[in-house]
Motif scaffolding. Sequence first.
Motif, PDB file in Angstrom:
ATOM      1  N   LEU A  65       6.178 -22.786  -3.002  1.00  0.00           N
ATOM      2  CA  LEU A  65       6.884 -22.461  -1.985  1.00  0.00           C
ATOM      3  C   LEU A  65       7.777 -22.808  -2.923  1.00  0.00           C
ATOM      4  N   ASP A  66       9.058 -22.090  -3.151  1.00  0.00           N
ATOM      5  CA  ASP A  66      10.141 -22.804  -3.302  1.00  0.00           C
ATOM      6  C   ASP A  66      11.249 -22.909  -2.310  1.00  0.00           C
ATOM      7  N   ILE A  67      12.209 -24.222  -2.163  1.00  0.00           N
ATOM      8  CA  ILE A  67      13.382 -23.881  -1.063  1.00  0.00           C
ATOM      9  C   ILE A  67      14.574 -23.377  -1.579  1.00  0.00           C
ATOM     10  N   ASP A  68      15.257 -22.281  -1.317  1.00  0.00           N
ATOM     11  CA  ASP A  68      15.967 -22.133  -1.991  1.00  0.00           C
ATOM     12  C   ASP A  68      17.318 -23.049  -1.616  1.00  0.00           C
ATOM     13  N   PRO A  69      18.015 -23.518  -3.023  1.00  0.00           N
ATOM     14  CA  PRO A  69      19.585 -24.702  -2.554  1.00  0.00           C
ATOM     15  C   PRO A  69      19.995 -24.509  -1.268  1.00  0.00           C
ATOM     16  N   LYS A  70      20.933 -23.213  -1.103  1.00  0.00           N
ATOM     17  CA  LYS A  70      21.352 -22.981   0.154  1.00  0.00           C
ATOM     18  C   LYS A  70      21.069 -22.783   1.459  1.00  0.00           C
ATOM     19  N   GLN A  71      19.110 -22.973   1.271  1.00  0.00           N
ATOM     20  CA  GLN A  71      18.555 -23.009   2.071  1.00  0.00           C
ATOM     21  C   GLN A  71      19.066 -21.165   2.972  1.00  0.00           C
ATOM     22  N   ARG A  72      18.318 -20.075   2.171  1.00  0.00           N
ATOM     23  CA  ARG A  72      18.970 -19.045   2.945  1.00  0.00           C
ATOM     24  C   ARG A  72      17.641 -18.491   2.599  1.00  0.00           C
ATOM     25  N   TYR A  73      16.344 -19.045   1.855  1.00  0.00           N
ATOM     26  CA  TYR A  73      15.021 -18.033   1.902  1.00  0.00           C
ATOM     27  C   TYR A  73      14.311 -19.312   0.804  1.00  0.00           C
ATOM     28  N   ILE A  74      12.665 -19.130   1.050  1.00  0.00           N
ATOM     29  CA  ILE A  74      12.004 -19.910   0.485  1.00  0.00           C
ATOM     30  C   ILE A  74      11.007 -18.716  -0.391  1.00  0.00           C
ATOM     31  N   SER A  75      10.999 -19.269  -1.520  1.00  0.00           N
ATOM     32  CA  SER A  75      10.169 -17.973  -2.591  1.00  0.00           C
ATOM     33  C   SER A  75       8.990 -18.282  -2.204  1.00  0.00           C
ATOM     34  N   ILE A  76       7.693 -17.464  -2.072  1.00  0.00           N
ATOM     35  CA  ILE A  76       6.556 -17.494  -2.080  1.00  0.00           C
ATOM     36  C   ILE A  76       6.056 -17.107  -3.625  1.00  0.00           C
ATOM     37  N   ASN A  77       5.879 -17.885  -4.658  1.00  0.00           N
ATOM     38  CA  ASN A  77       4.772 -17.054  -5.924  1.00  0.00           C
ATOM     39  C   ASN A  77       3.173 -17.852  -6.518  1.00  0.00           C
ATOM     40  N   SER A  78       2.839 -16.737  -7.124  1.00  0.00           N
ATOM     41  CA  SER A  78       1.833 -17.456  -7.644  1.00  0.00           C
ATOM     42  C   SER A  78       1.840 -16.869  -8.913  1.00  0.00           C
ATOM     43  N   VAL A  79       0.930 -17.768 -10.045  1.00  0.00           N
ATOM     44  CA  VAL A  79       1.018 -16.900 -11.248  1.00  0.00           C
ATOM     45  C   VAL A  79      -0.284 -17.336 -11.928  1.00  0.00           C
ATOM     46  N   TYR A  80      -0.346 -16.550 -12.959  1.00  0.00           N
ATOM     47  CA  TYR A  80      -1.716 -16.146 -13.393  1.00  0.00           C
ATOM     48  C   TYR A  80      -1.902 -15.751 -15.018  1.00  0.00           C
ATOM     49  N   THR A  81      -2.638 -16.185 -15.690  1.00  0.00           N
ATOM     50  CA  THR A  81      -3.050 -15.773 -17.033  1.00  0.00           C
ATOM     51  C   THR A  81      -3.360 -14.619 -16.989  1.00  0.00           C
ATOM     52  N   VAL A  82      -2.720 -13.707 -18.488  1.00  0.00           N
ATOM     53  CA  VAL A  82      -2.811 -12.886 -18.614  1.00  0.00           C
ATOM     54  C   VAL A  82      -3.990 -12.777 -19.634  1.00  0.00           C
ATOM     55  N   LYS A  83      -5.144 -11.727 -19.430  1.00  0.00           N
ATOM     56  CA  LYS A  83      -6.279 -11.462 -19.925  1.00  0.00           C
ATOM     57  C   LYS A  83      -5.556 -11.835 -21.994  1.00  0.00           C
ATOM     58  N   LYS A  84      -6.644 -12.247 -22.412  1.00  0.00           N
ATOM     59  CA  LYS A  84      -5.999 -11.985 -24.269  1.00  0.00           C
ATOM     60  C   LYS A  84      -7.033 -11.588 -24.417  1.00  0.00           C
ATOM     61  N   GLY A  85      -5.629 -11.149 -25.333  1.00  0.00           N
ATOM     62  CA  GLY A  85      -5.617  -9.435 -25.793  1.00  0.00           C
ATOM     63  C   GLY A  85      -5.289  -7.635 -25.157  1.00  0.00           C
ATOM     64  N   ALA A  86      -5.281  -8.534 -24.053  1.00  0.00           N
ATOM     65  CA  ALA A  86      -3.830  -7.177 -23.236  1.00  0.00           C
ATOM     66  C   ALA A  86      -2.232  -6.871 -24.109  1.00  0.00           C
ATOM     67  N   LYS A  87      -2.374  -5.976 -23.674  1.00  0.00           N
ATOM     68  CA  LYS A  87      -1.280  -5.480 -25.503  1.00  0.00           C
ATOM     69  C   LYS A  87       0.475  -5.063 -24.474  1.00  0.00           C
ATOM     70  N   LYS A  88       1.295  -5.553 -24.231  1.00  0.00           N
ATOM     71  CA  LYS A  88       1.932  -4.782 -23.547  1.00  0.00           C
ATOM     72  C   LYS A  88       2.702  -3.922 -23.295  1.00  0.00           C
ATOM     73  N   ASP A  89       2.374  -3.235 -23.070  1.00  0.00           N
ATOM     74  CA  ASP A  89       2.221  -1.950 -23.634  1.00  0.00           C
ATOM     75  C   ASP A  89       1.705  -2.143 -21.940  1.00  0.00           C
ATOM     76  N   GLU A  90       0.080  -2.051 -22.450  1.00  0.00           N
ATOM     77  CA  GLU A  90      -0.924  -1.834 -20.835  1.00  0.00           C
ATOM     78  C   GLU A  90      -0.105  -2.832 -19.635  1.00  0.00           C
ATOM     79  N   ILE A  91       0.177  -3.819 -19.882  1.00  0.00           N
ATOM     80  CA  ILE A  91       0.500  -5.333 -19.067  1.00  0.00           C
ATOM     81  C   ILE A  91       1.821  -4.571 -18.239  1.00  0.00           C
ATOM     82  N   LEU A  92       2.854  -3.601 -18.763  1.00  0.00           N
ATOM     83  CA  LEU A  92       3.793  -3.594 -18.196  1.00  0.00           C
ATOM     84  C   LEU A  92       3.516  -1.792 -17.581  1.00  0.00           C
ATOM     85  N   GLU A  93       2.514  -1.427 -18.030  1.00  0.00           N
ATOM     86  CA  GLU A  93       2.186  -0.361 -17.215  1.00  0.00           C
ATOM     87  C   GLU A  93       1.832  -0.330 -15.661  1.00  0.00           C
TER      88      GLU A  93
END
Length: 157
Positions: A65-93
């Motif tokens: 949870l990141d606090i906006d420096p101007k305190q307008r919003y709080i961004s909520i985010n999660s990060v996941y590693t993509v499977k090895k061998g996944a192709k860019k076009d499959e990912i983007l699809e």
Amino acid sequence: MKTLKQLILLFLMCIATQSFAQGQLSSPDNVTPKYLETIFENAYMDVLDVKDTFIKIKDSQTMYLDIDPKQRYISINSVYTVKKGAKKDEILEVFNTVNKEVIMIKCYYNESAHTVSFYYYFWIDNGFSEKTFVSAVKLFQSGVTLALQKDVNKTVF
């Protein structure tokens, strides 16, 4: 009988007052990582890390949870590693499907790190309630789960 009615009325007023007190708006000026830590500890969520501009929590998923420096919003985010061998076009699809069908969140692909990030922005600039904020975080987790399910062929995640 009259005393019993008065006691019942007093009891109901106490409950109503307590309910309204829990819904008070918090000012964006008060939002600090320490304040967010208190909110999530009170919601029985694990606080894993607290830094100057963000906190890391874990409920059913790990989130930042990141606090906006101007305190307008709080961004909520999660990060996941993509499977090895996944192709860019499959990912983007898959990501295009997520961005169209899971309205609450957006996902971004970091090609160099081979990760995907899911984001939601919780706006606080006019005040917010702690209960609504915790509910938004839980809804974000549901959105991420739904987004992960959009990879029906299991090629990306």
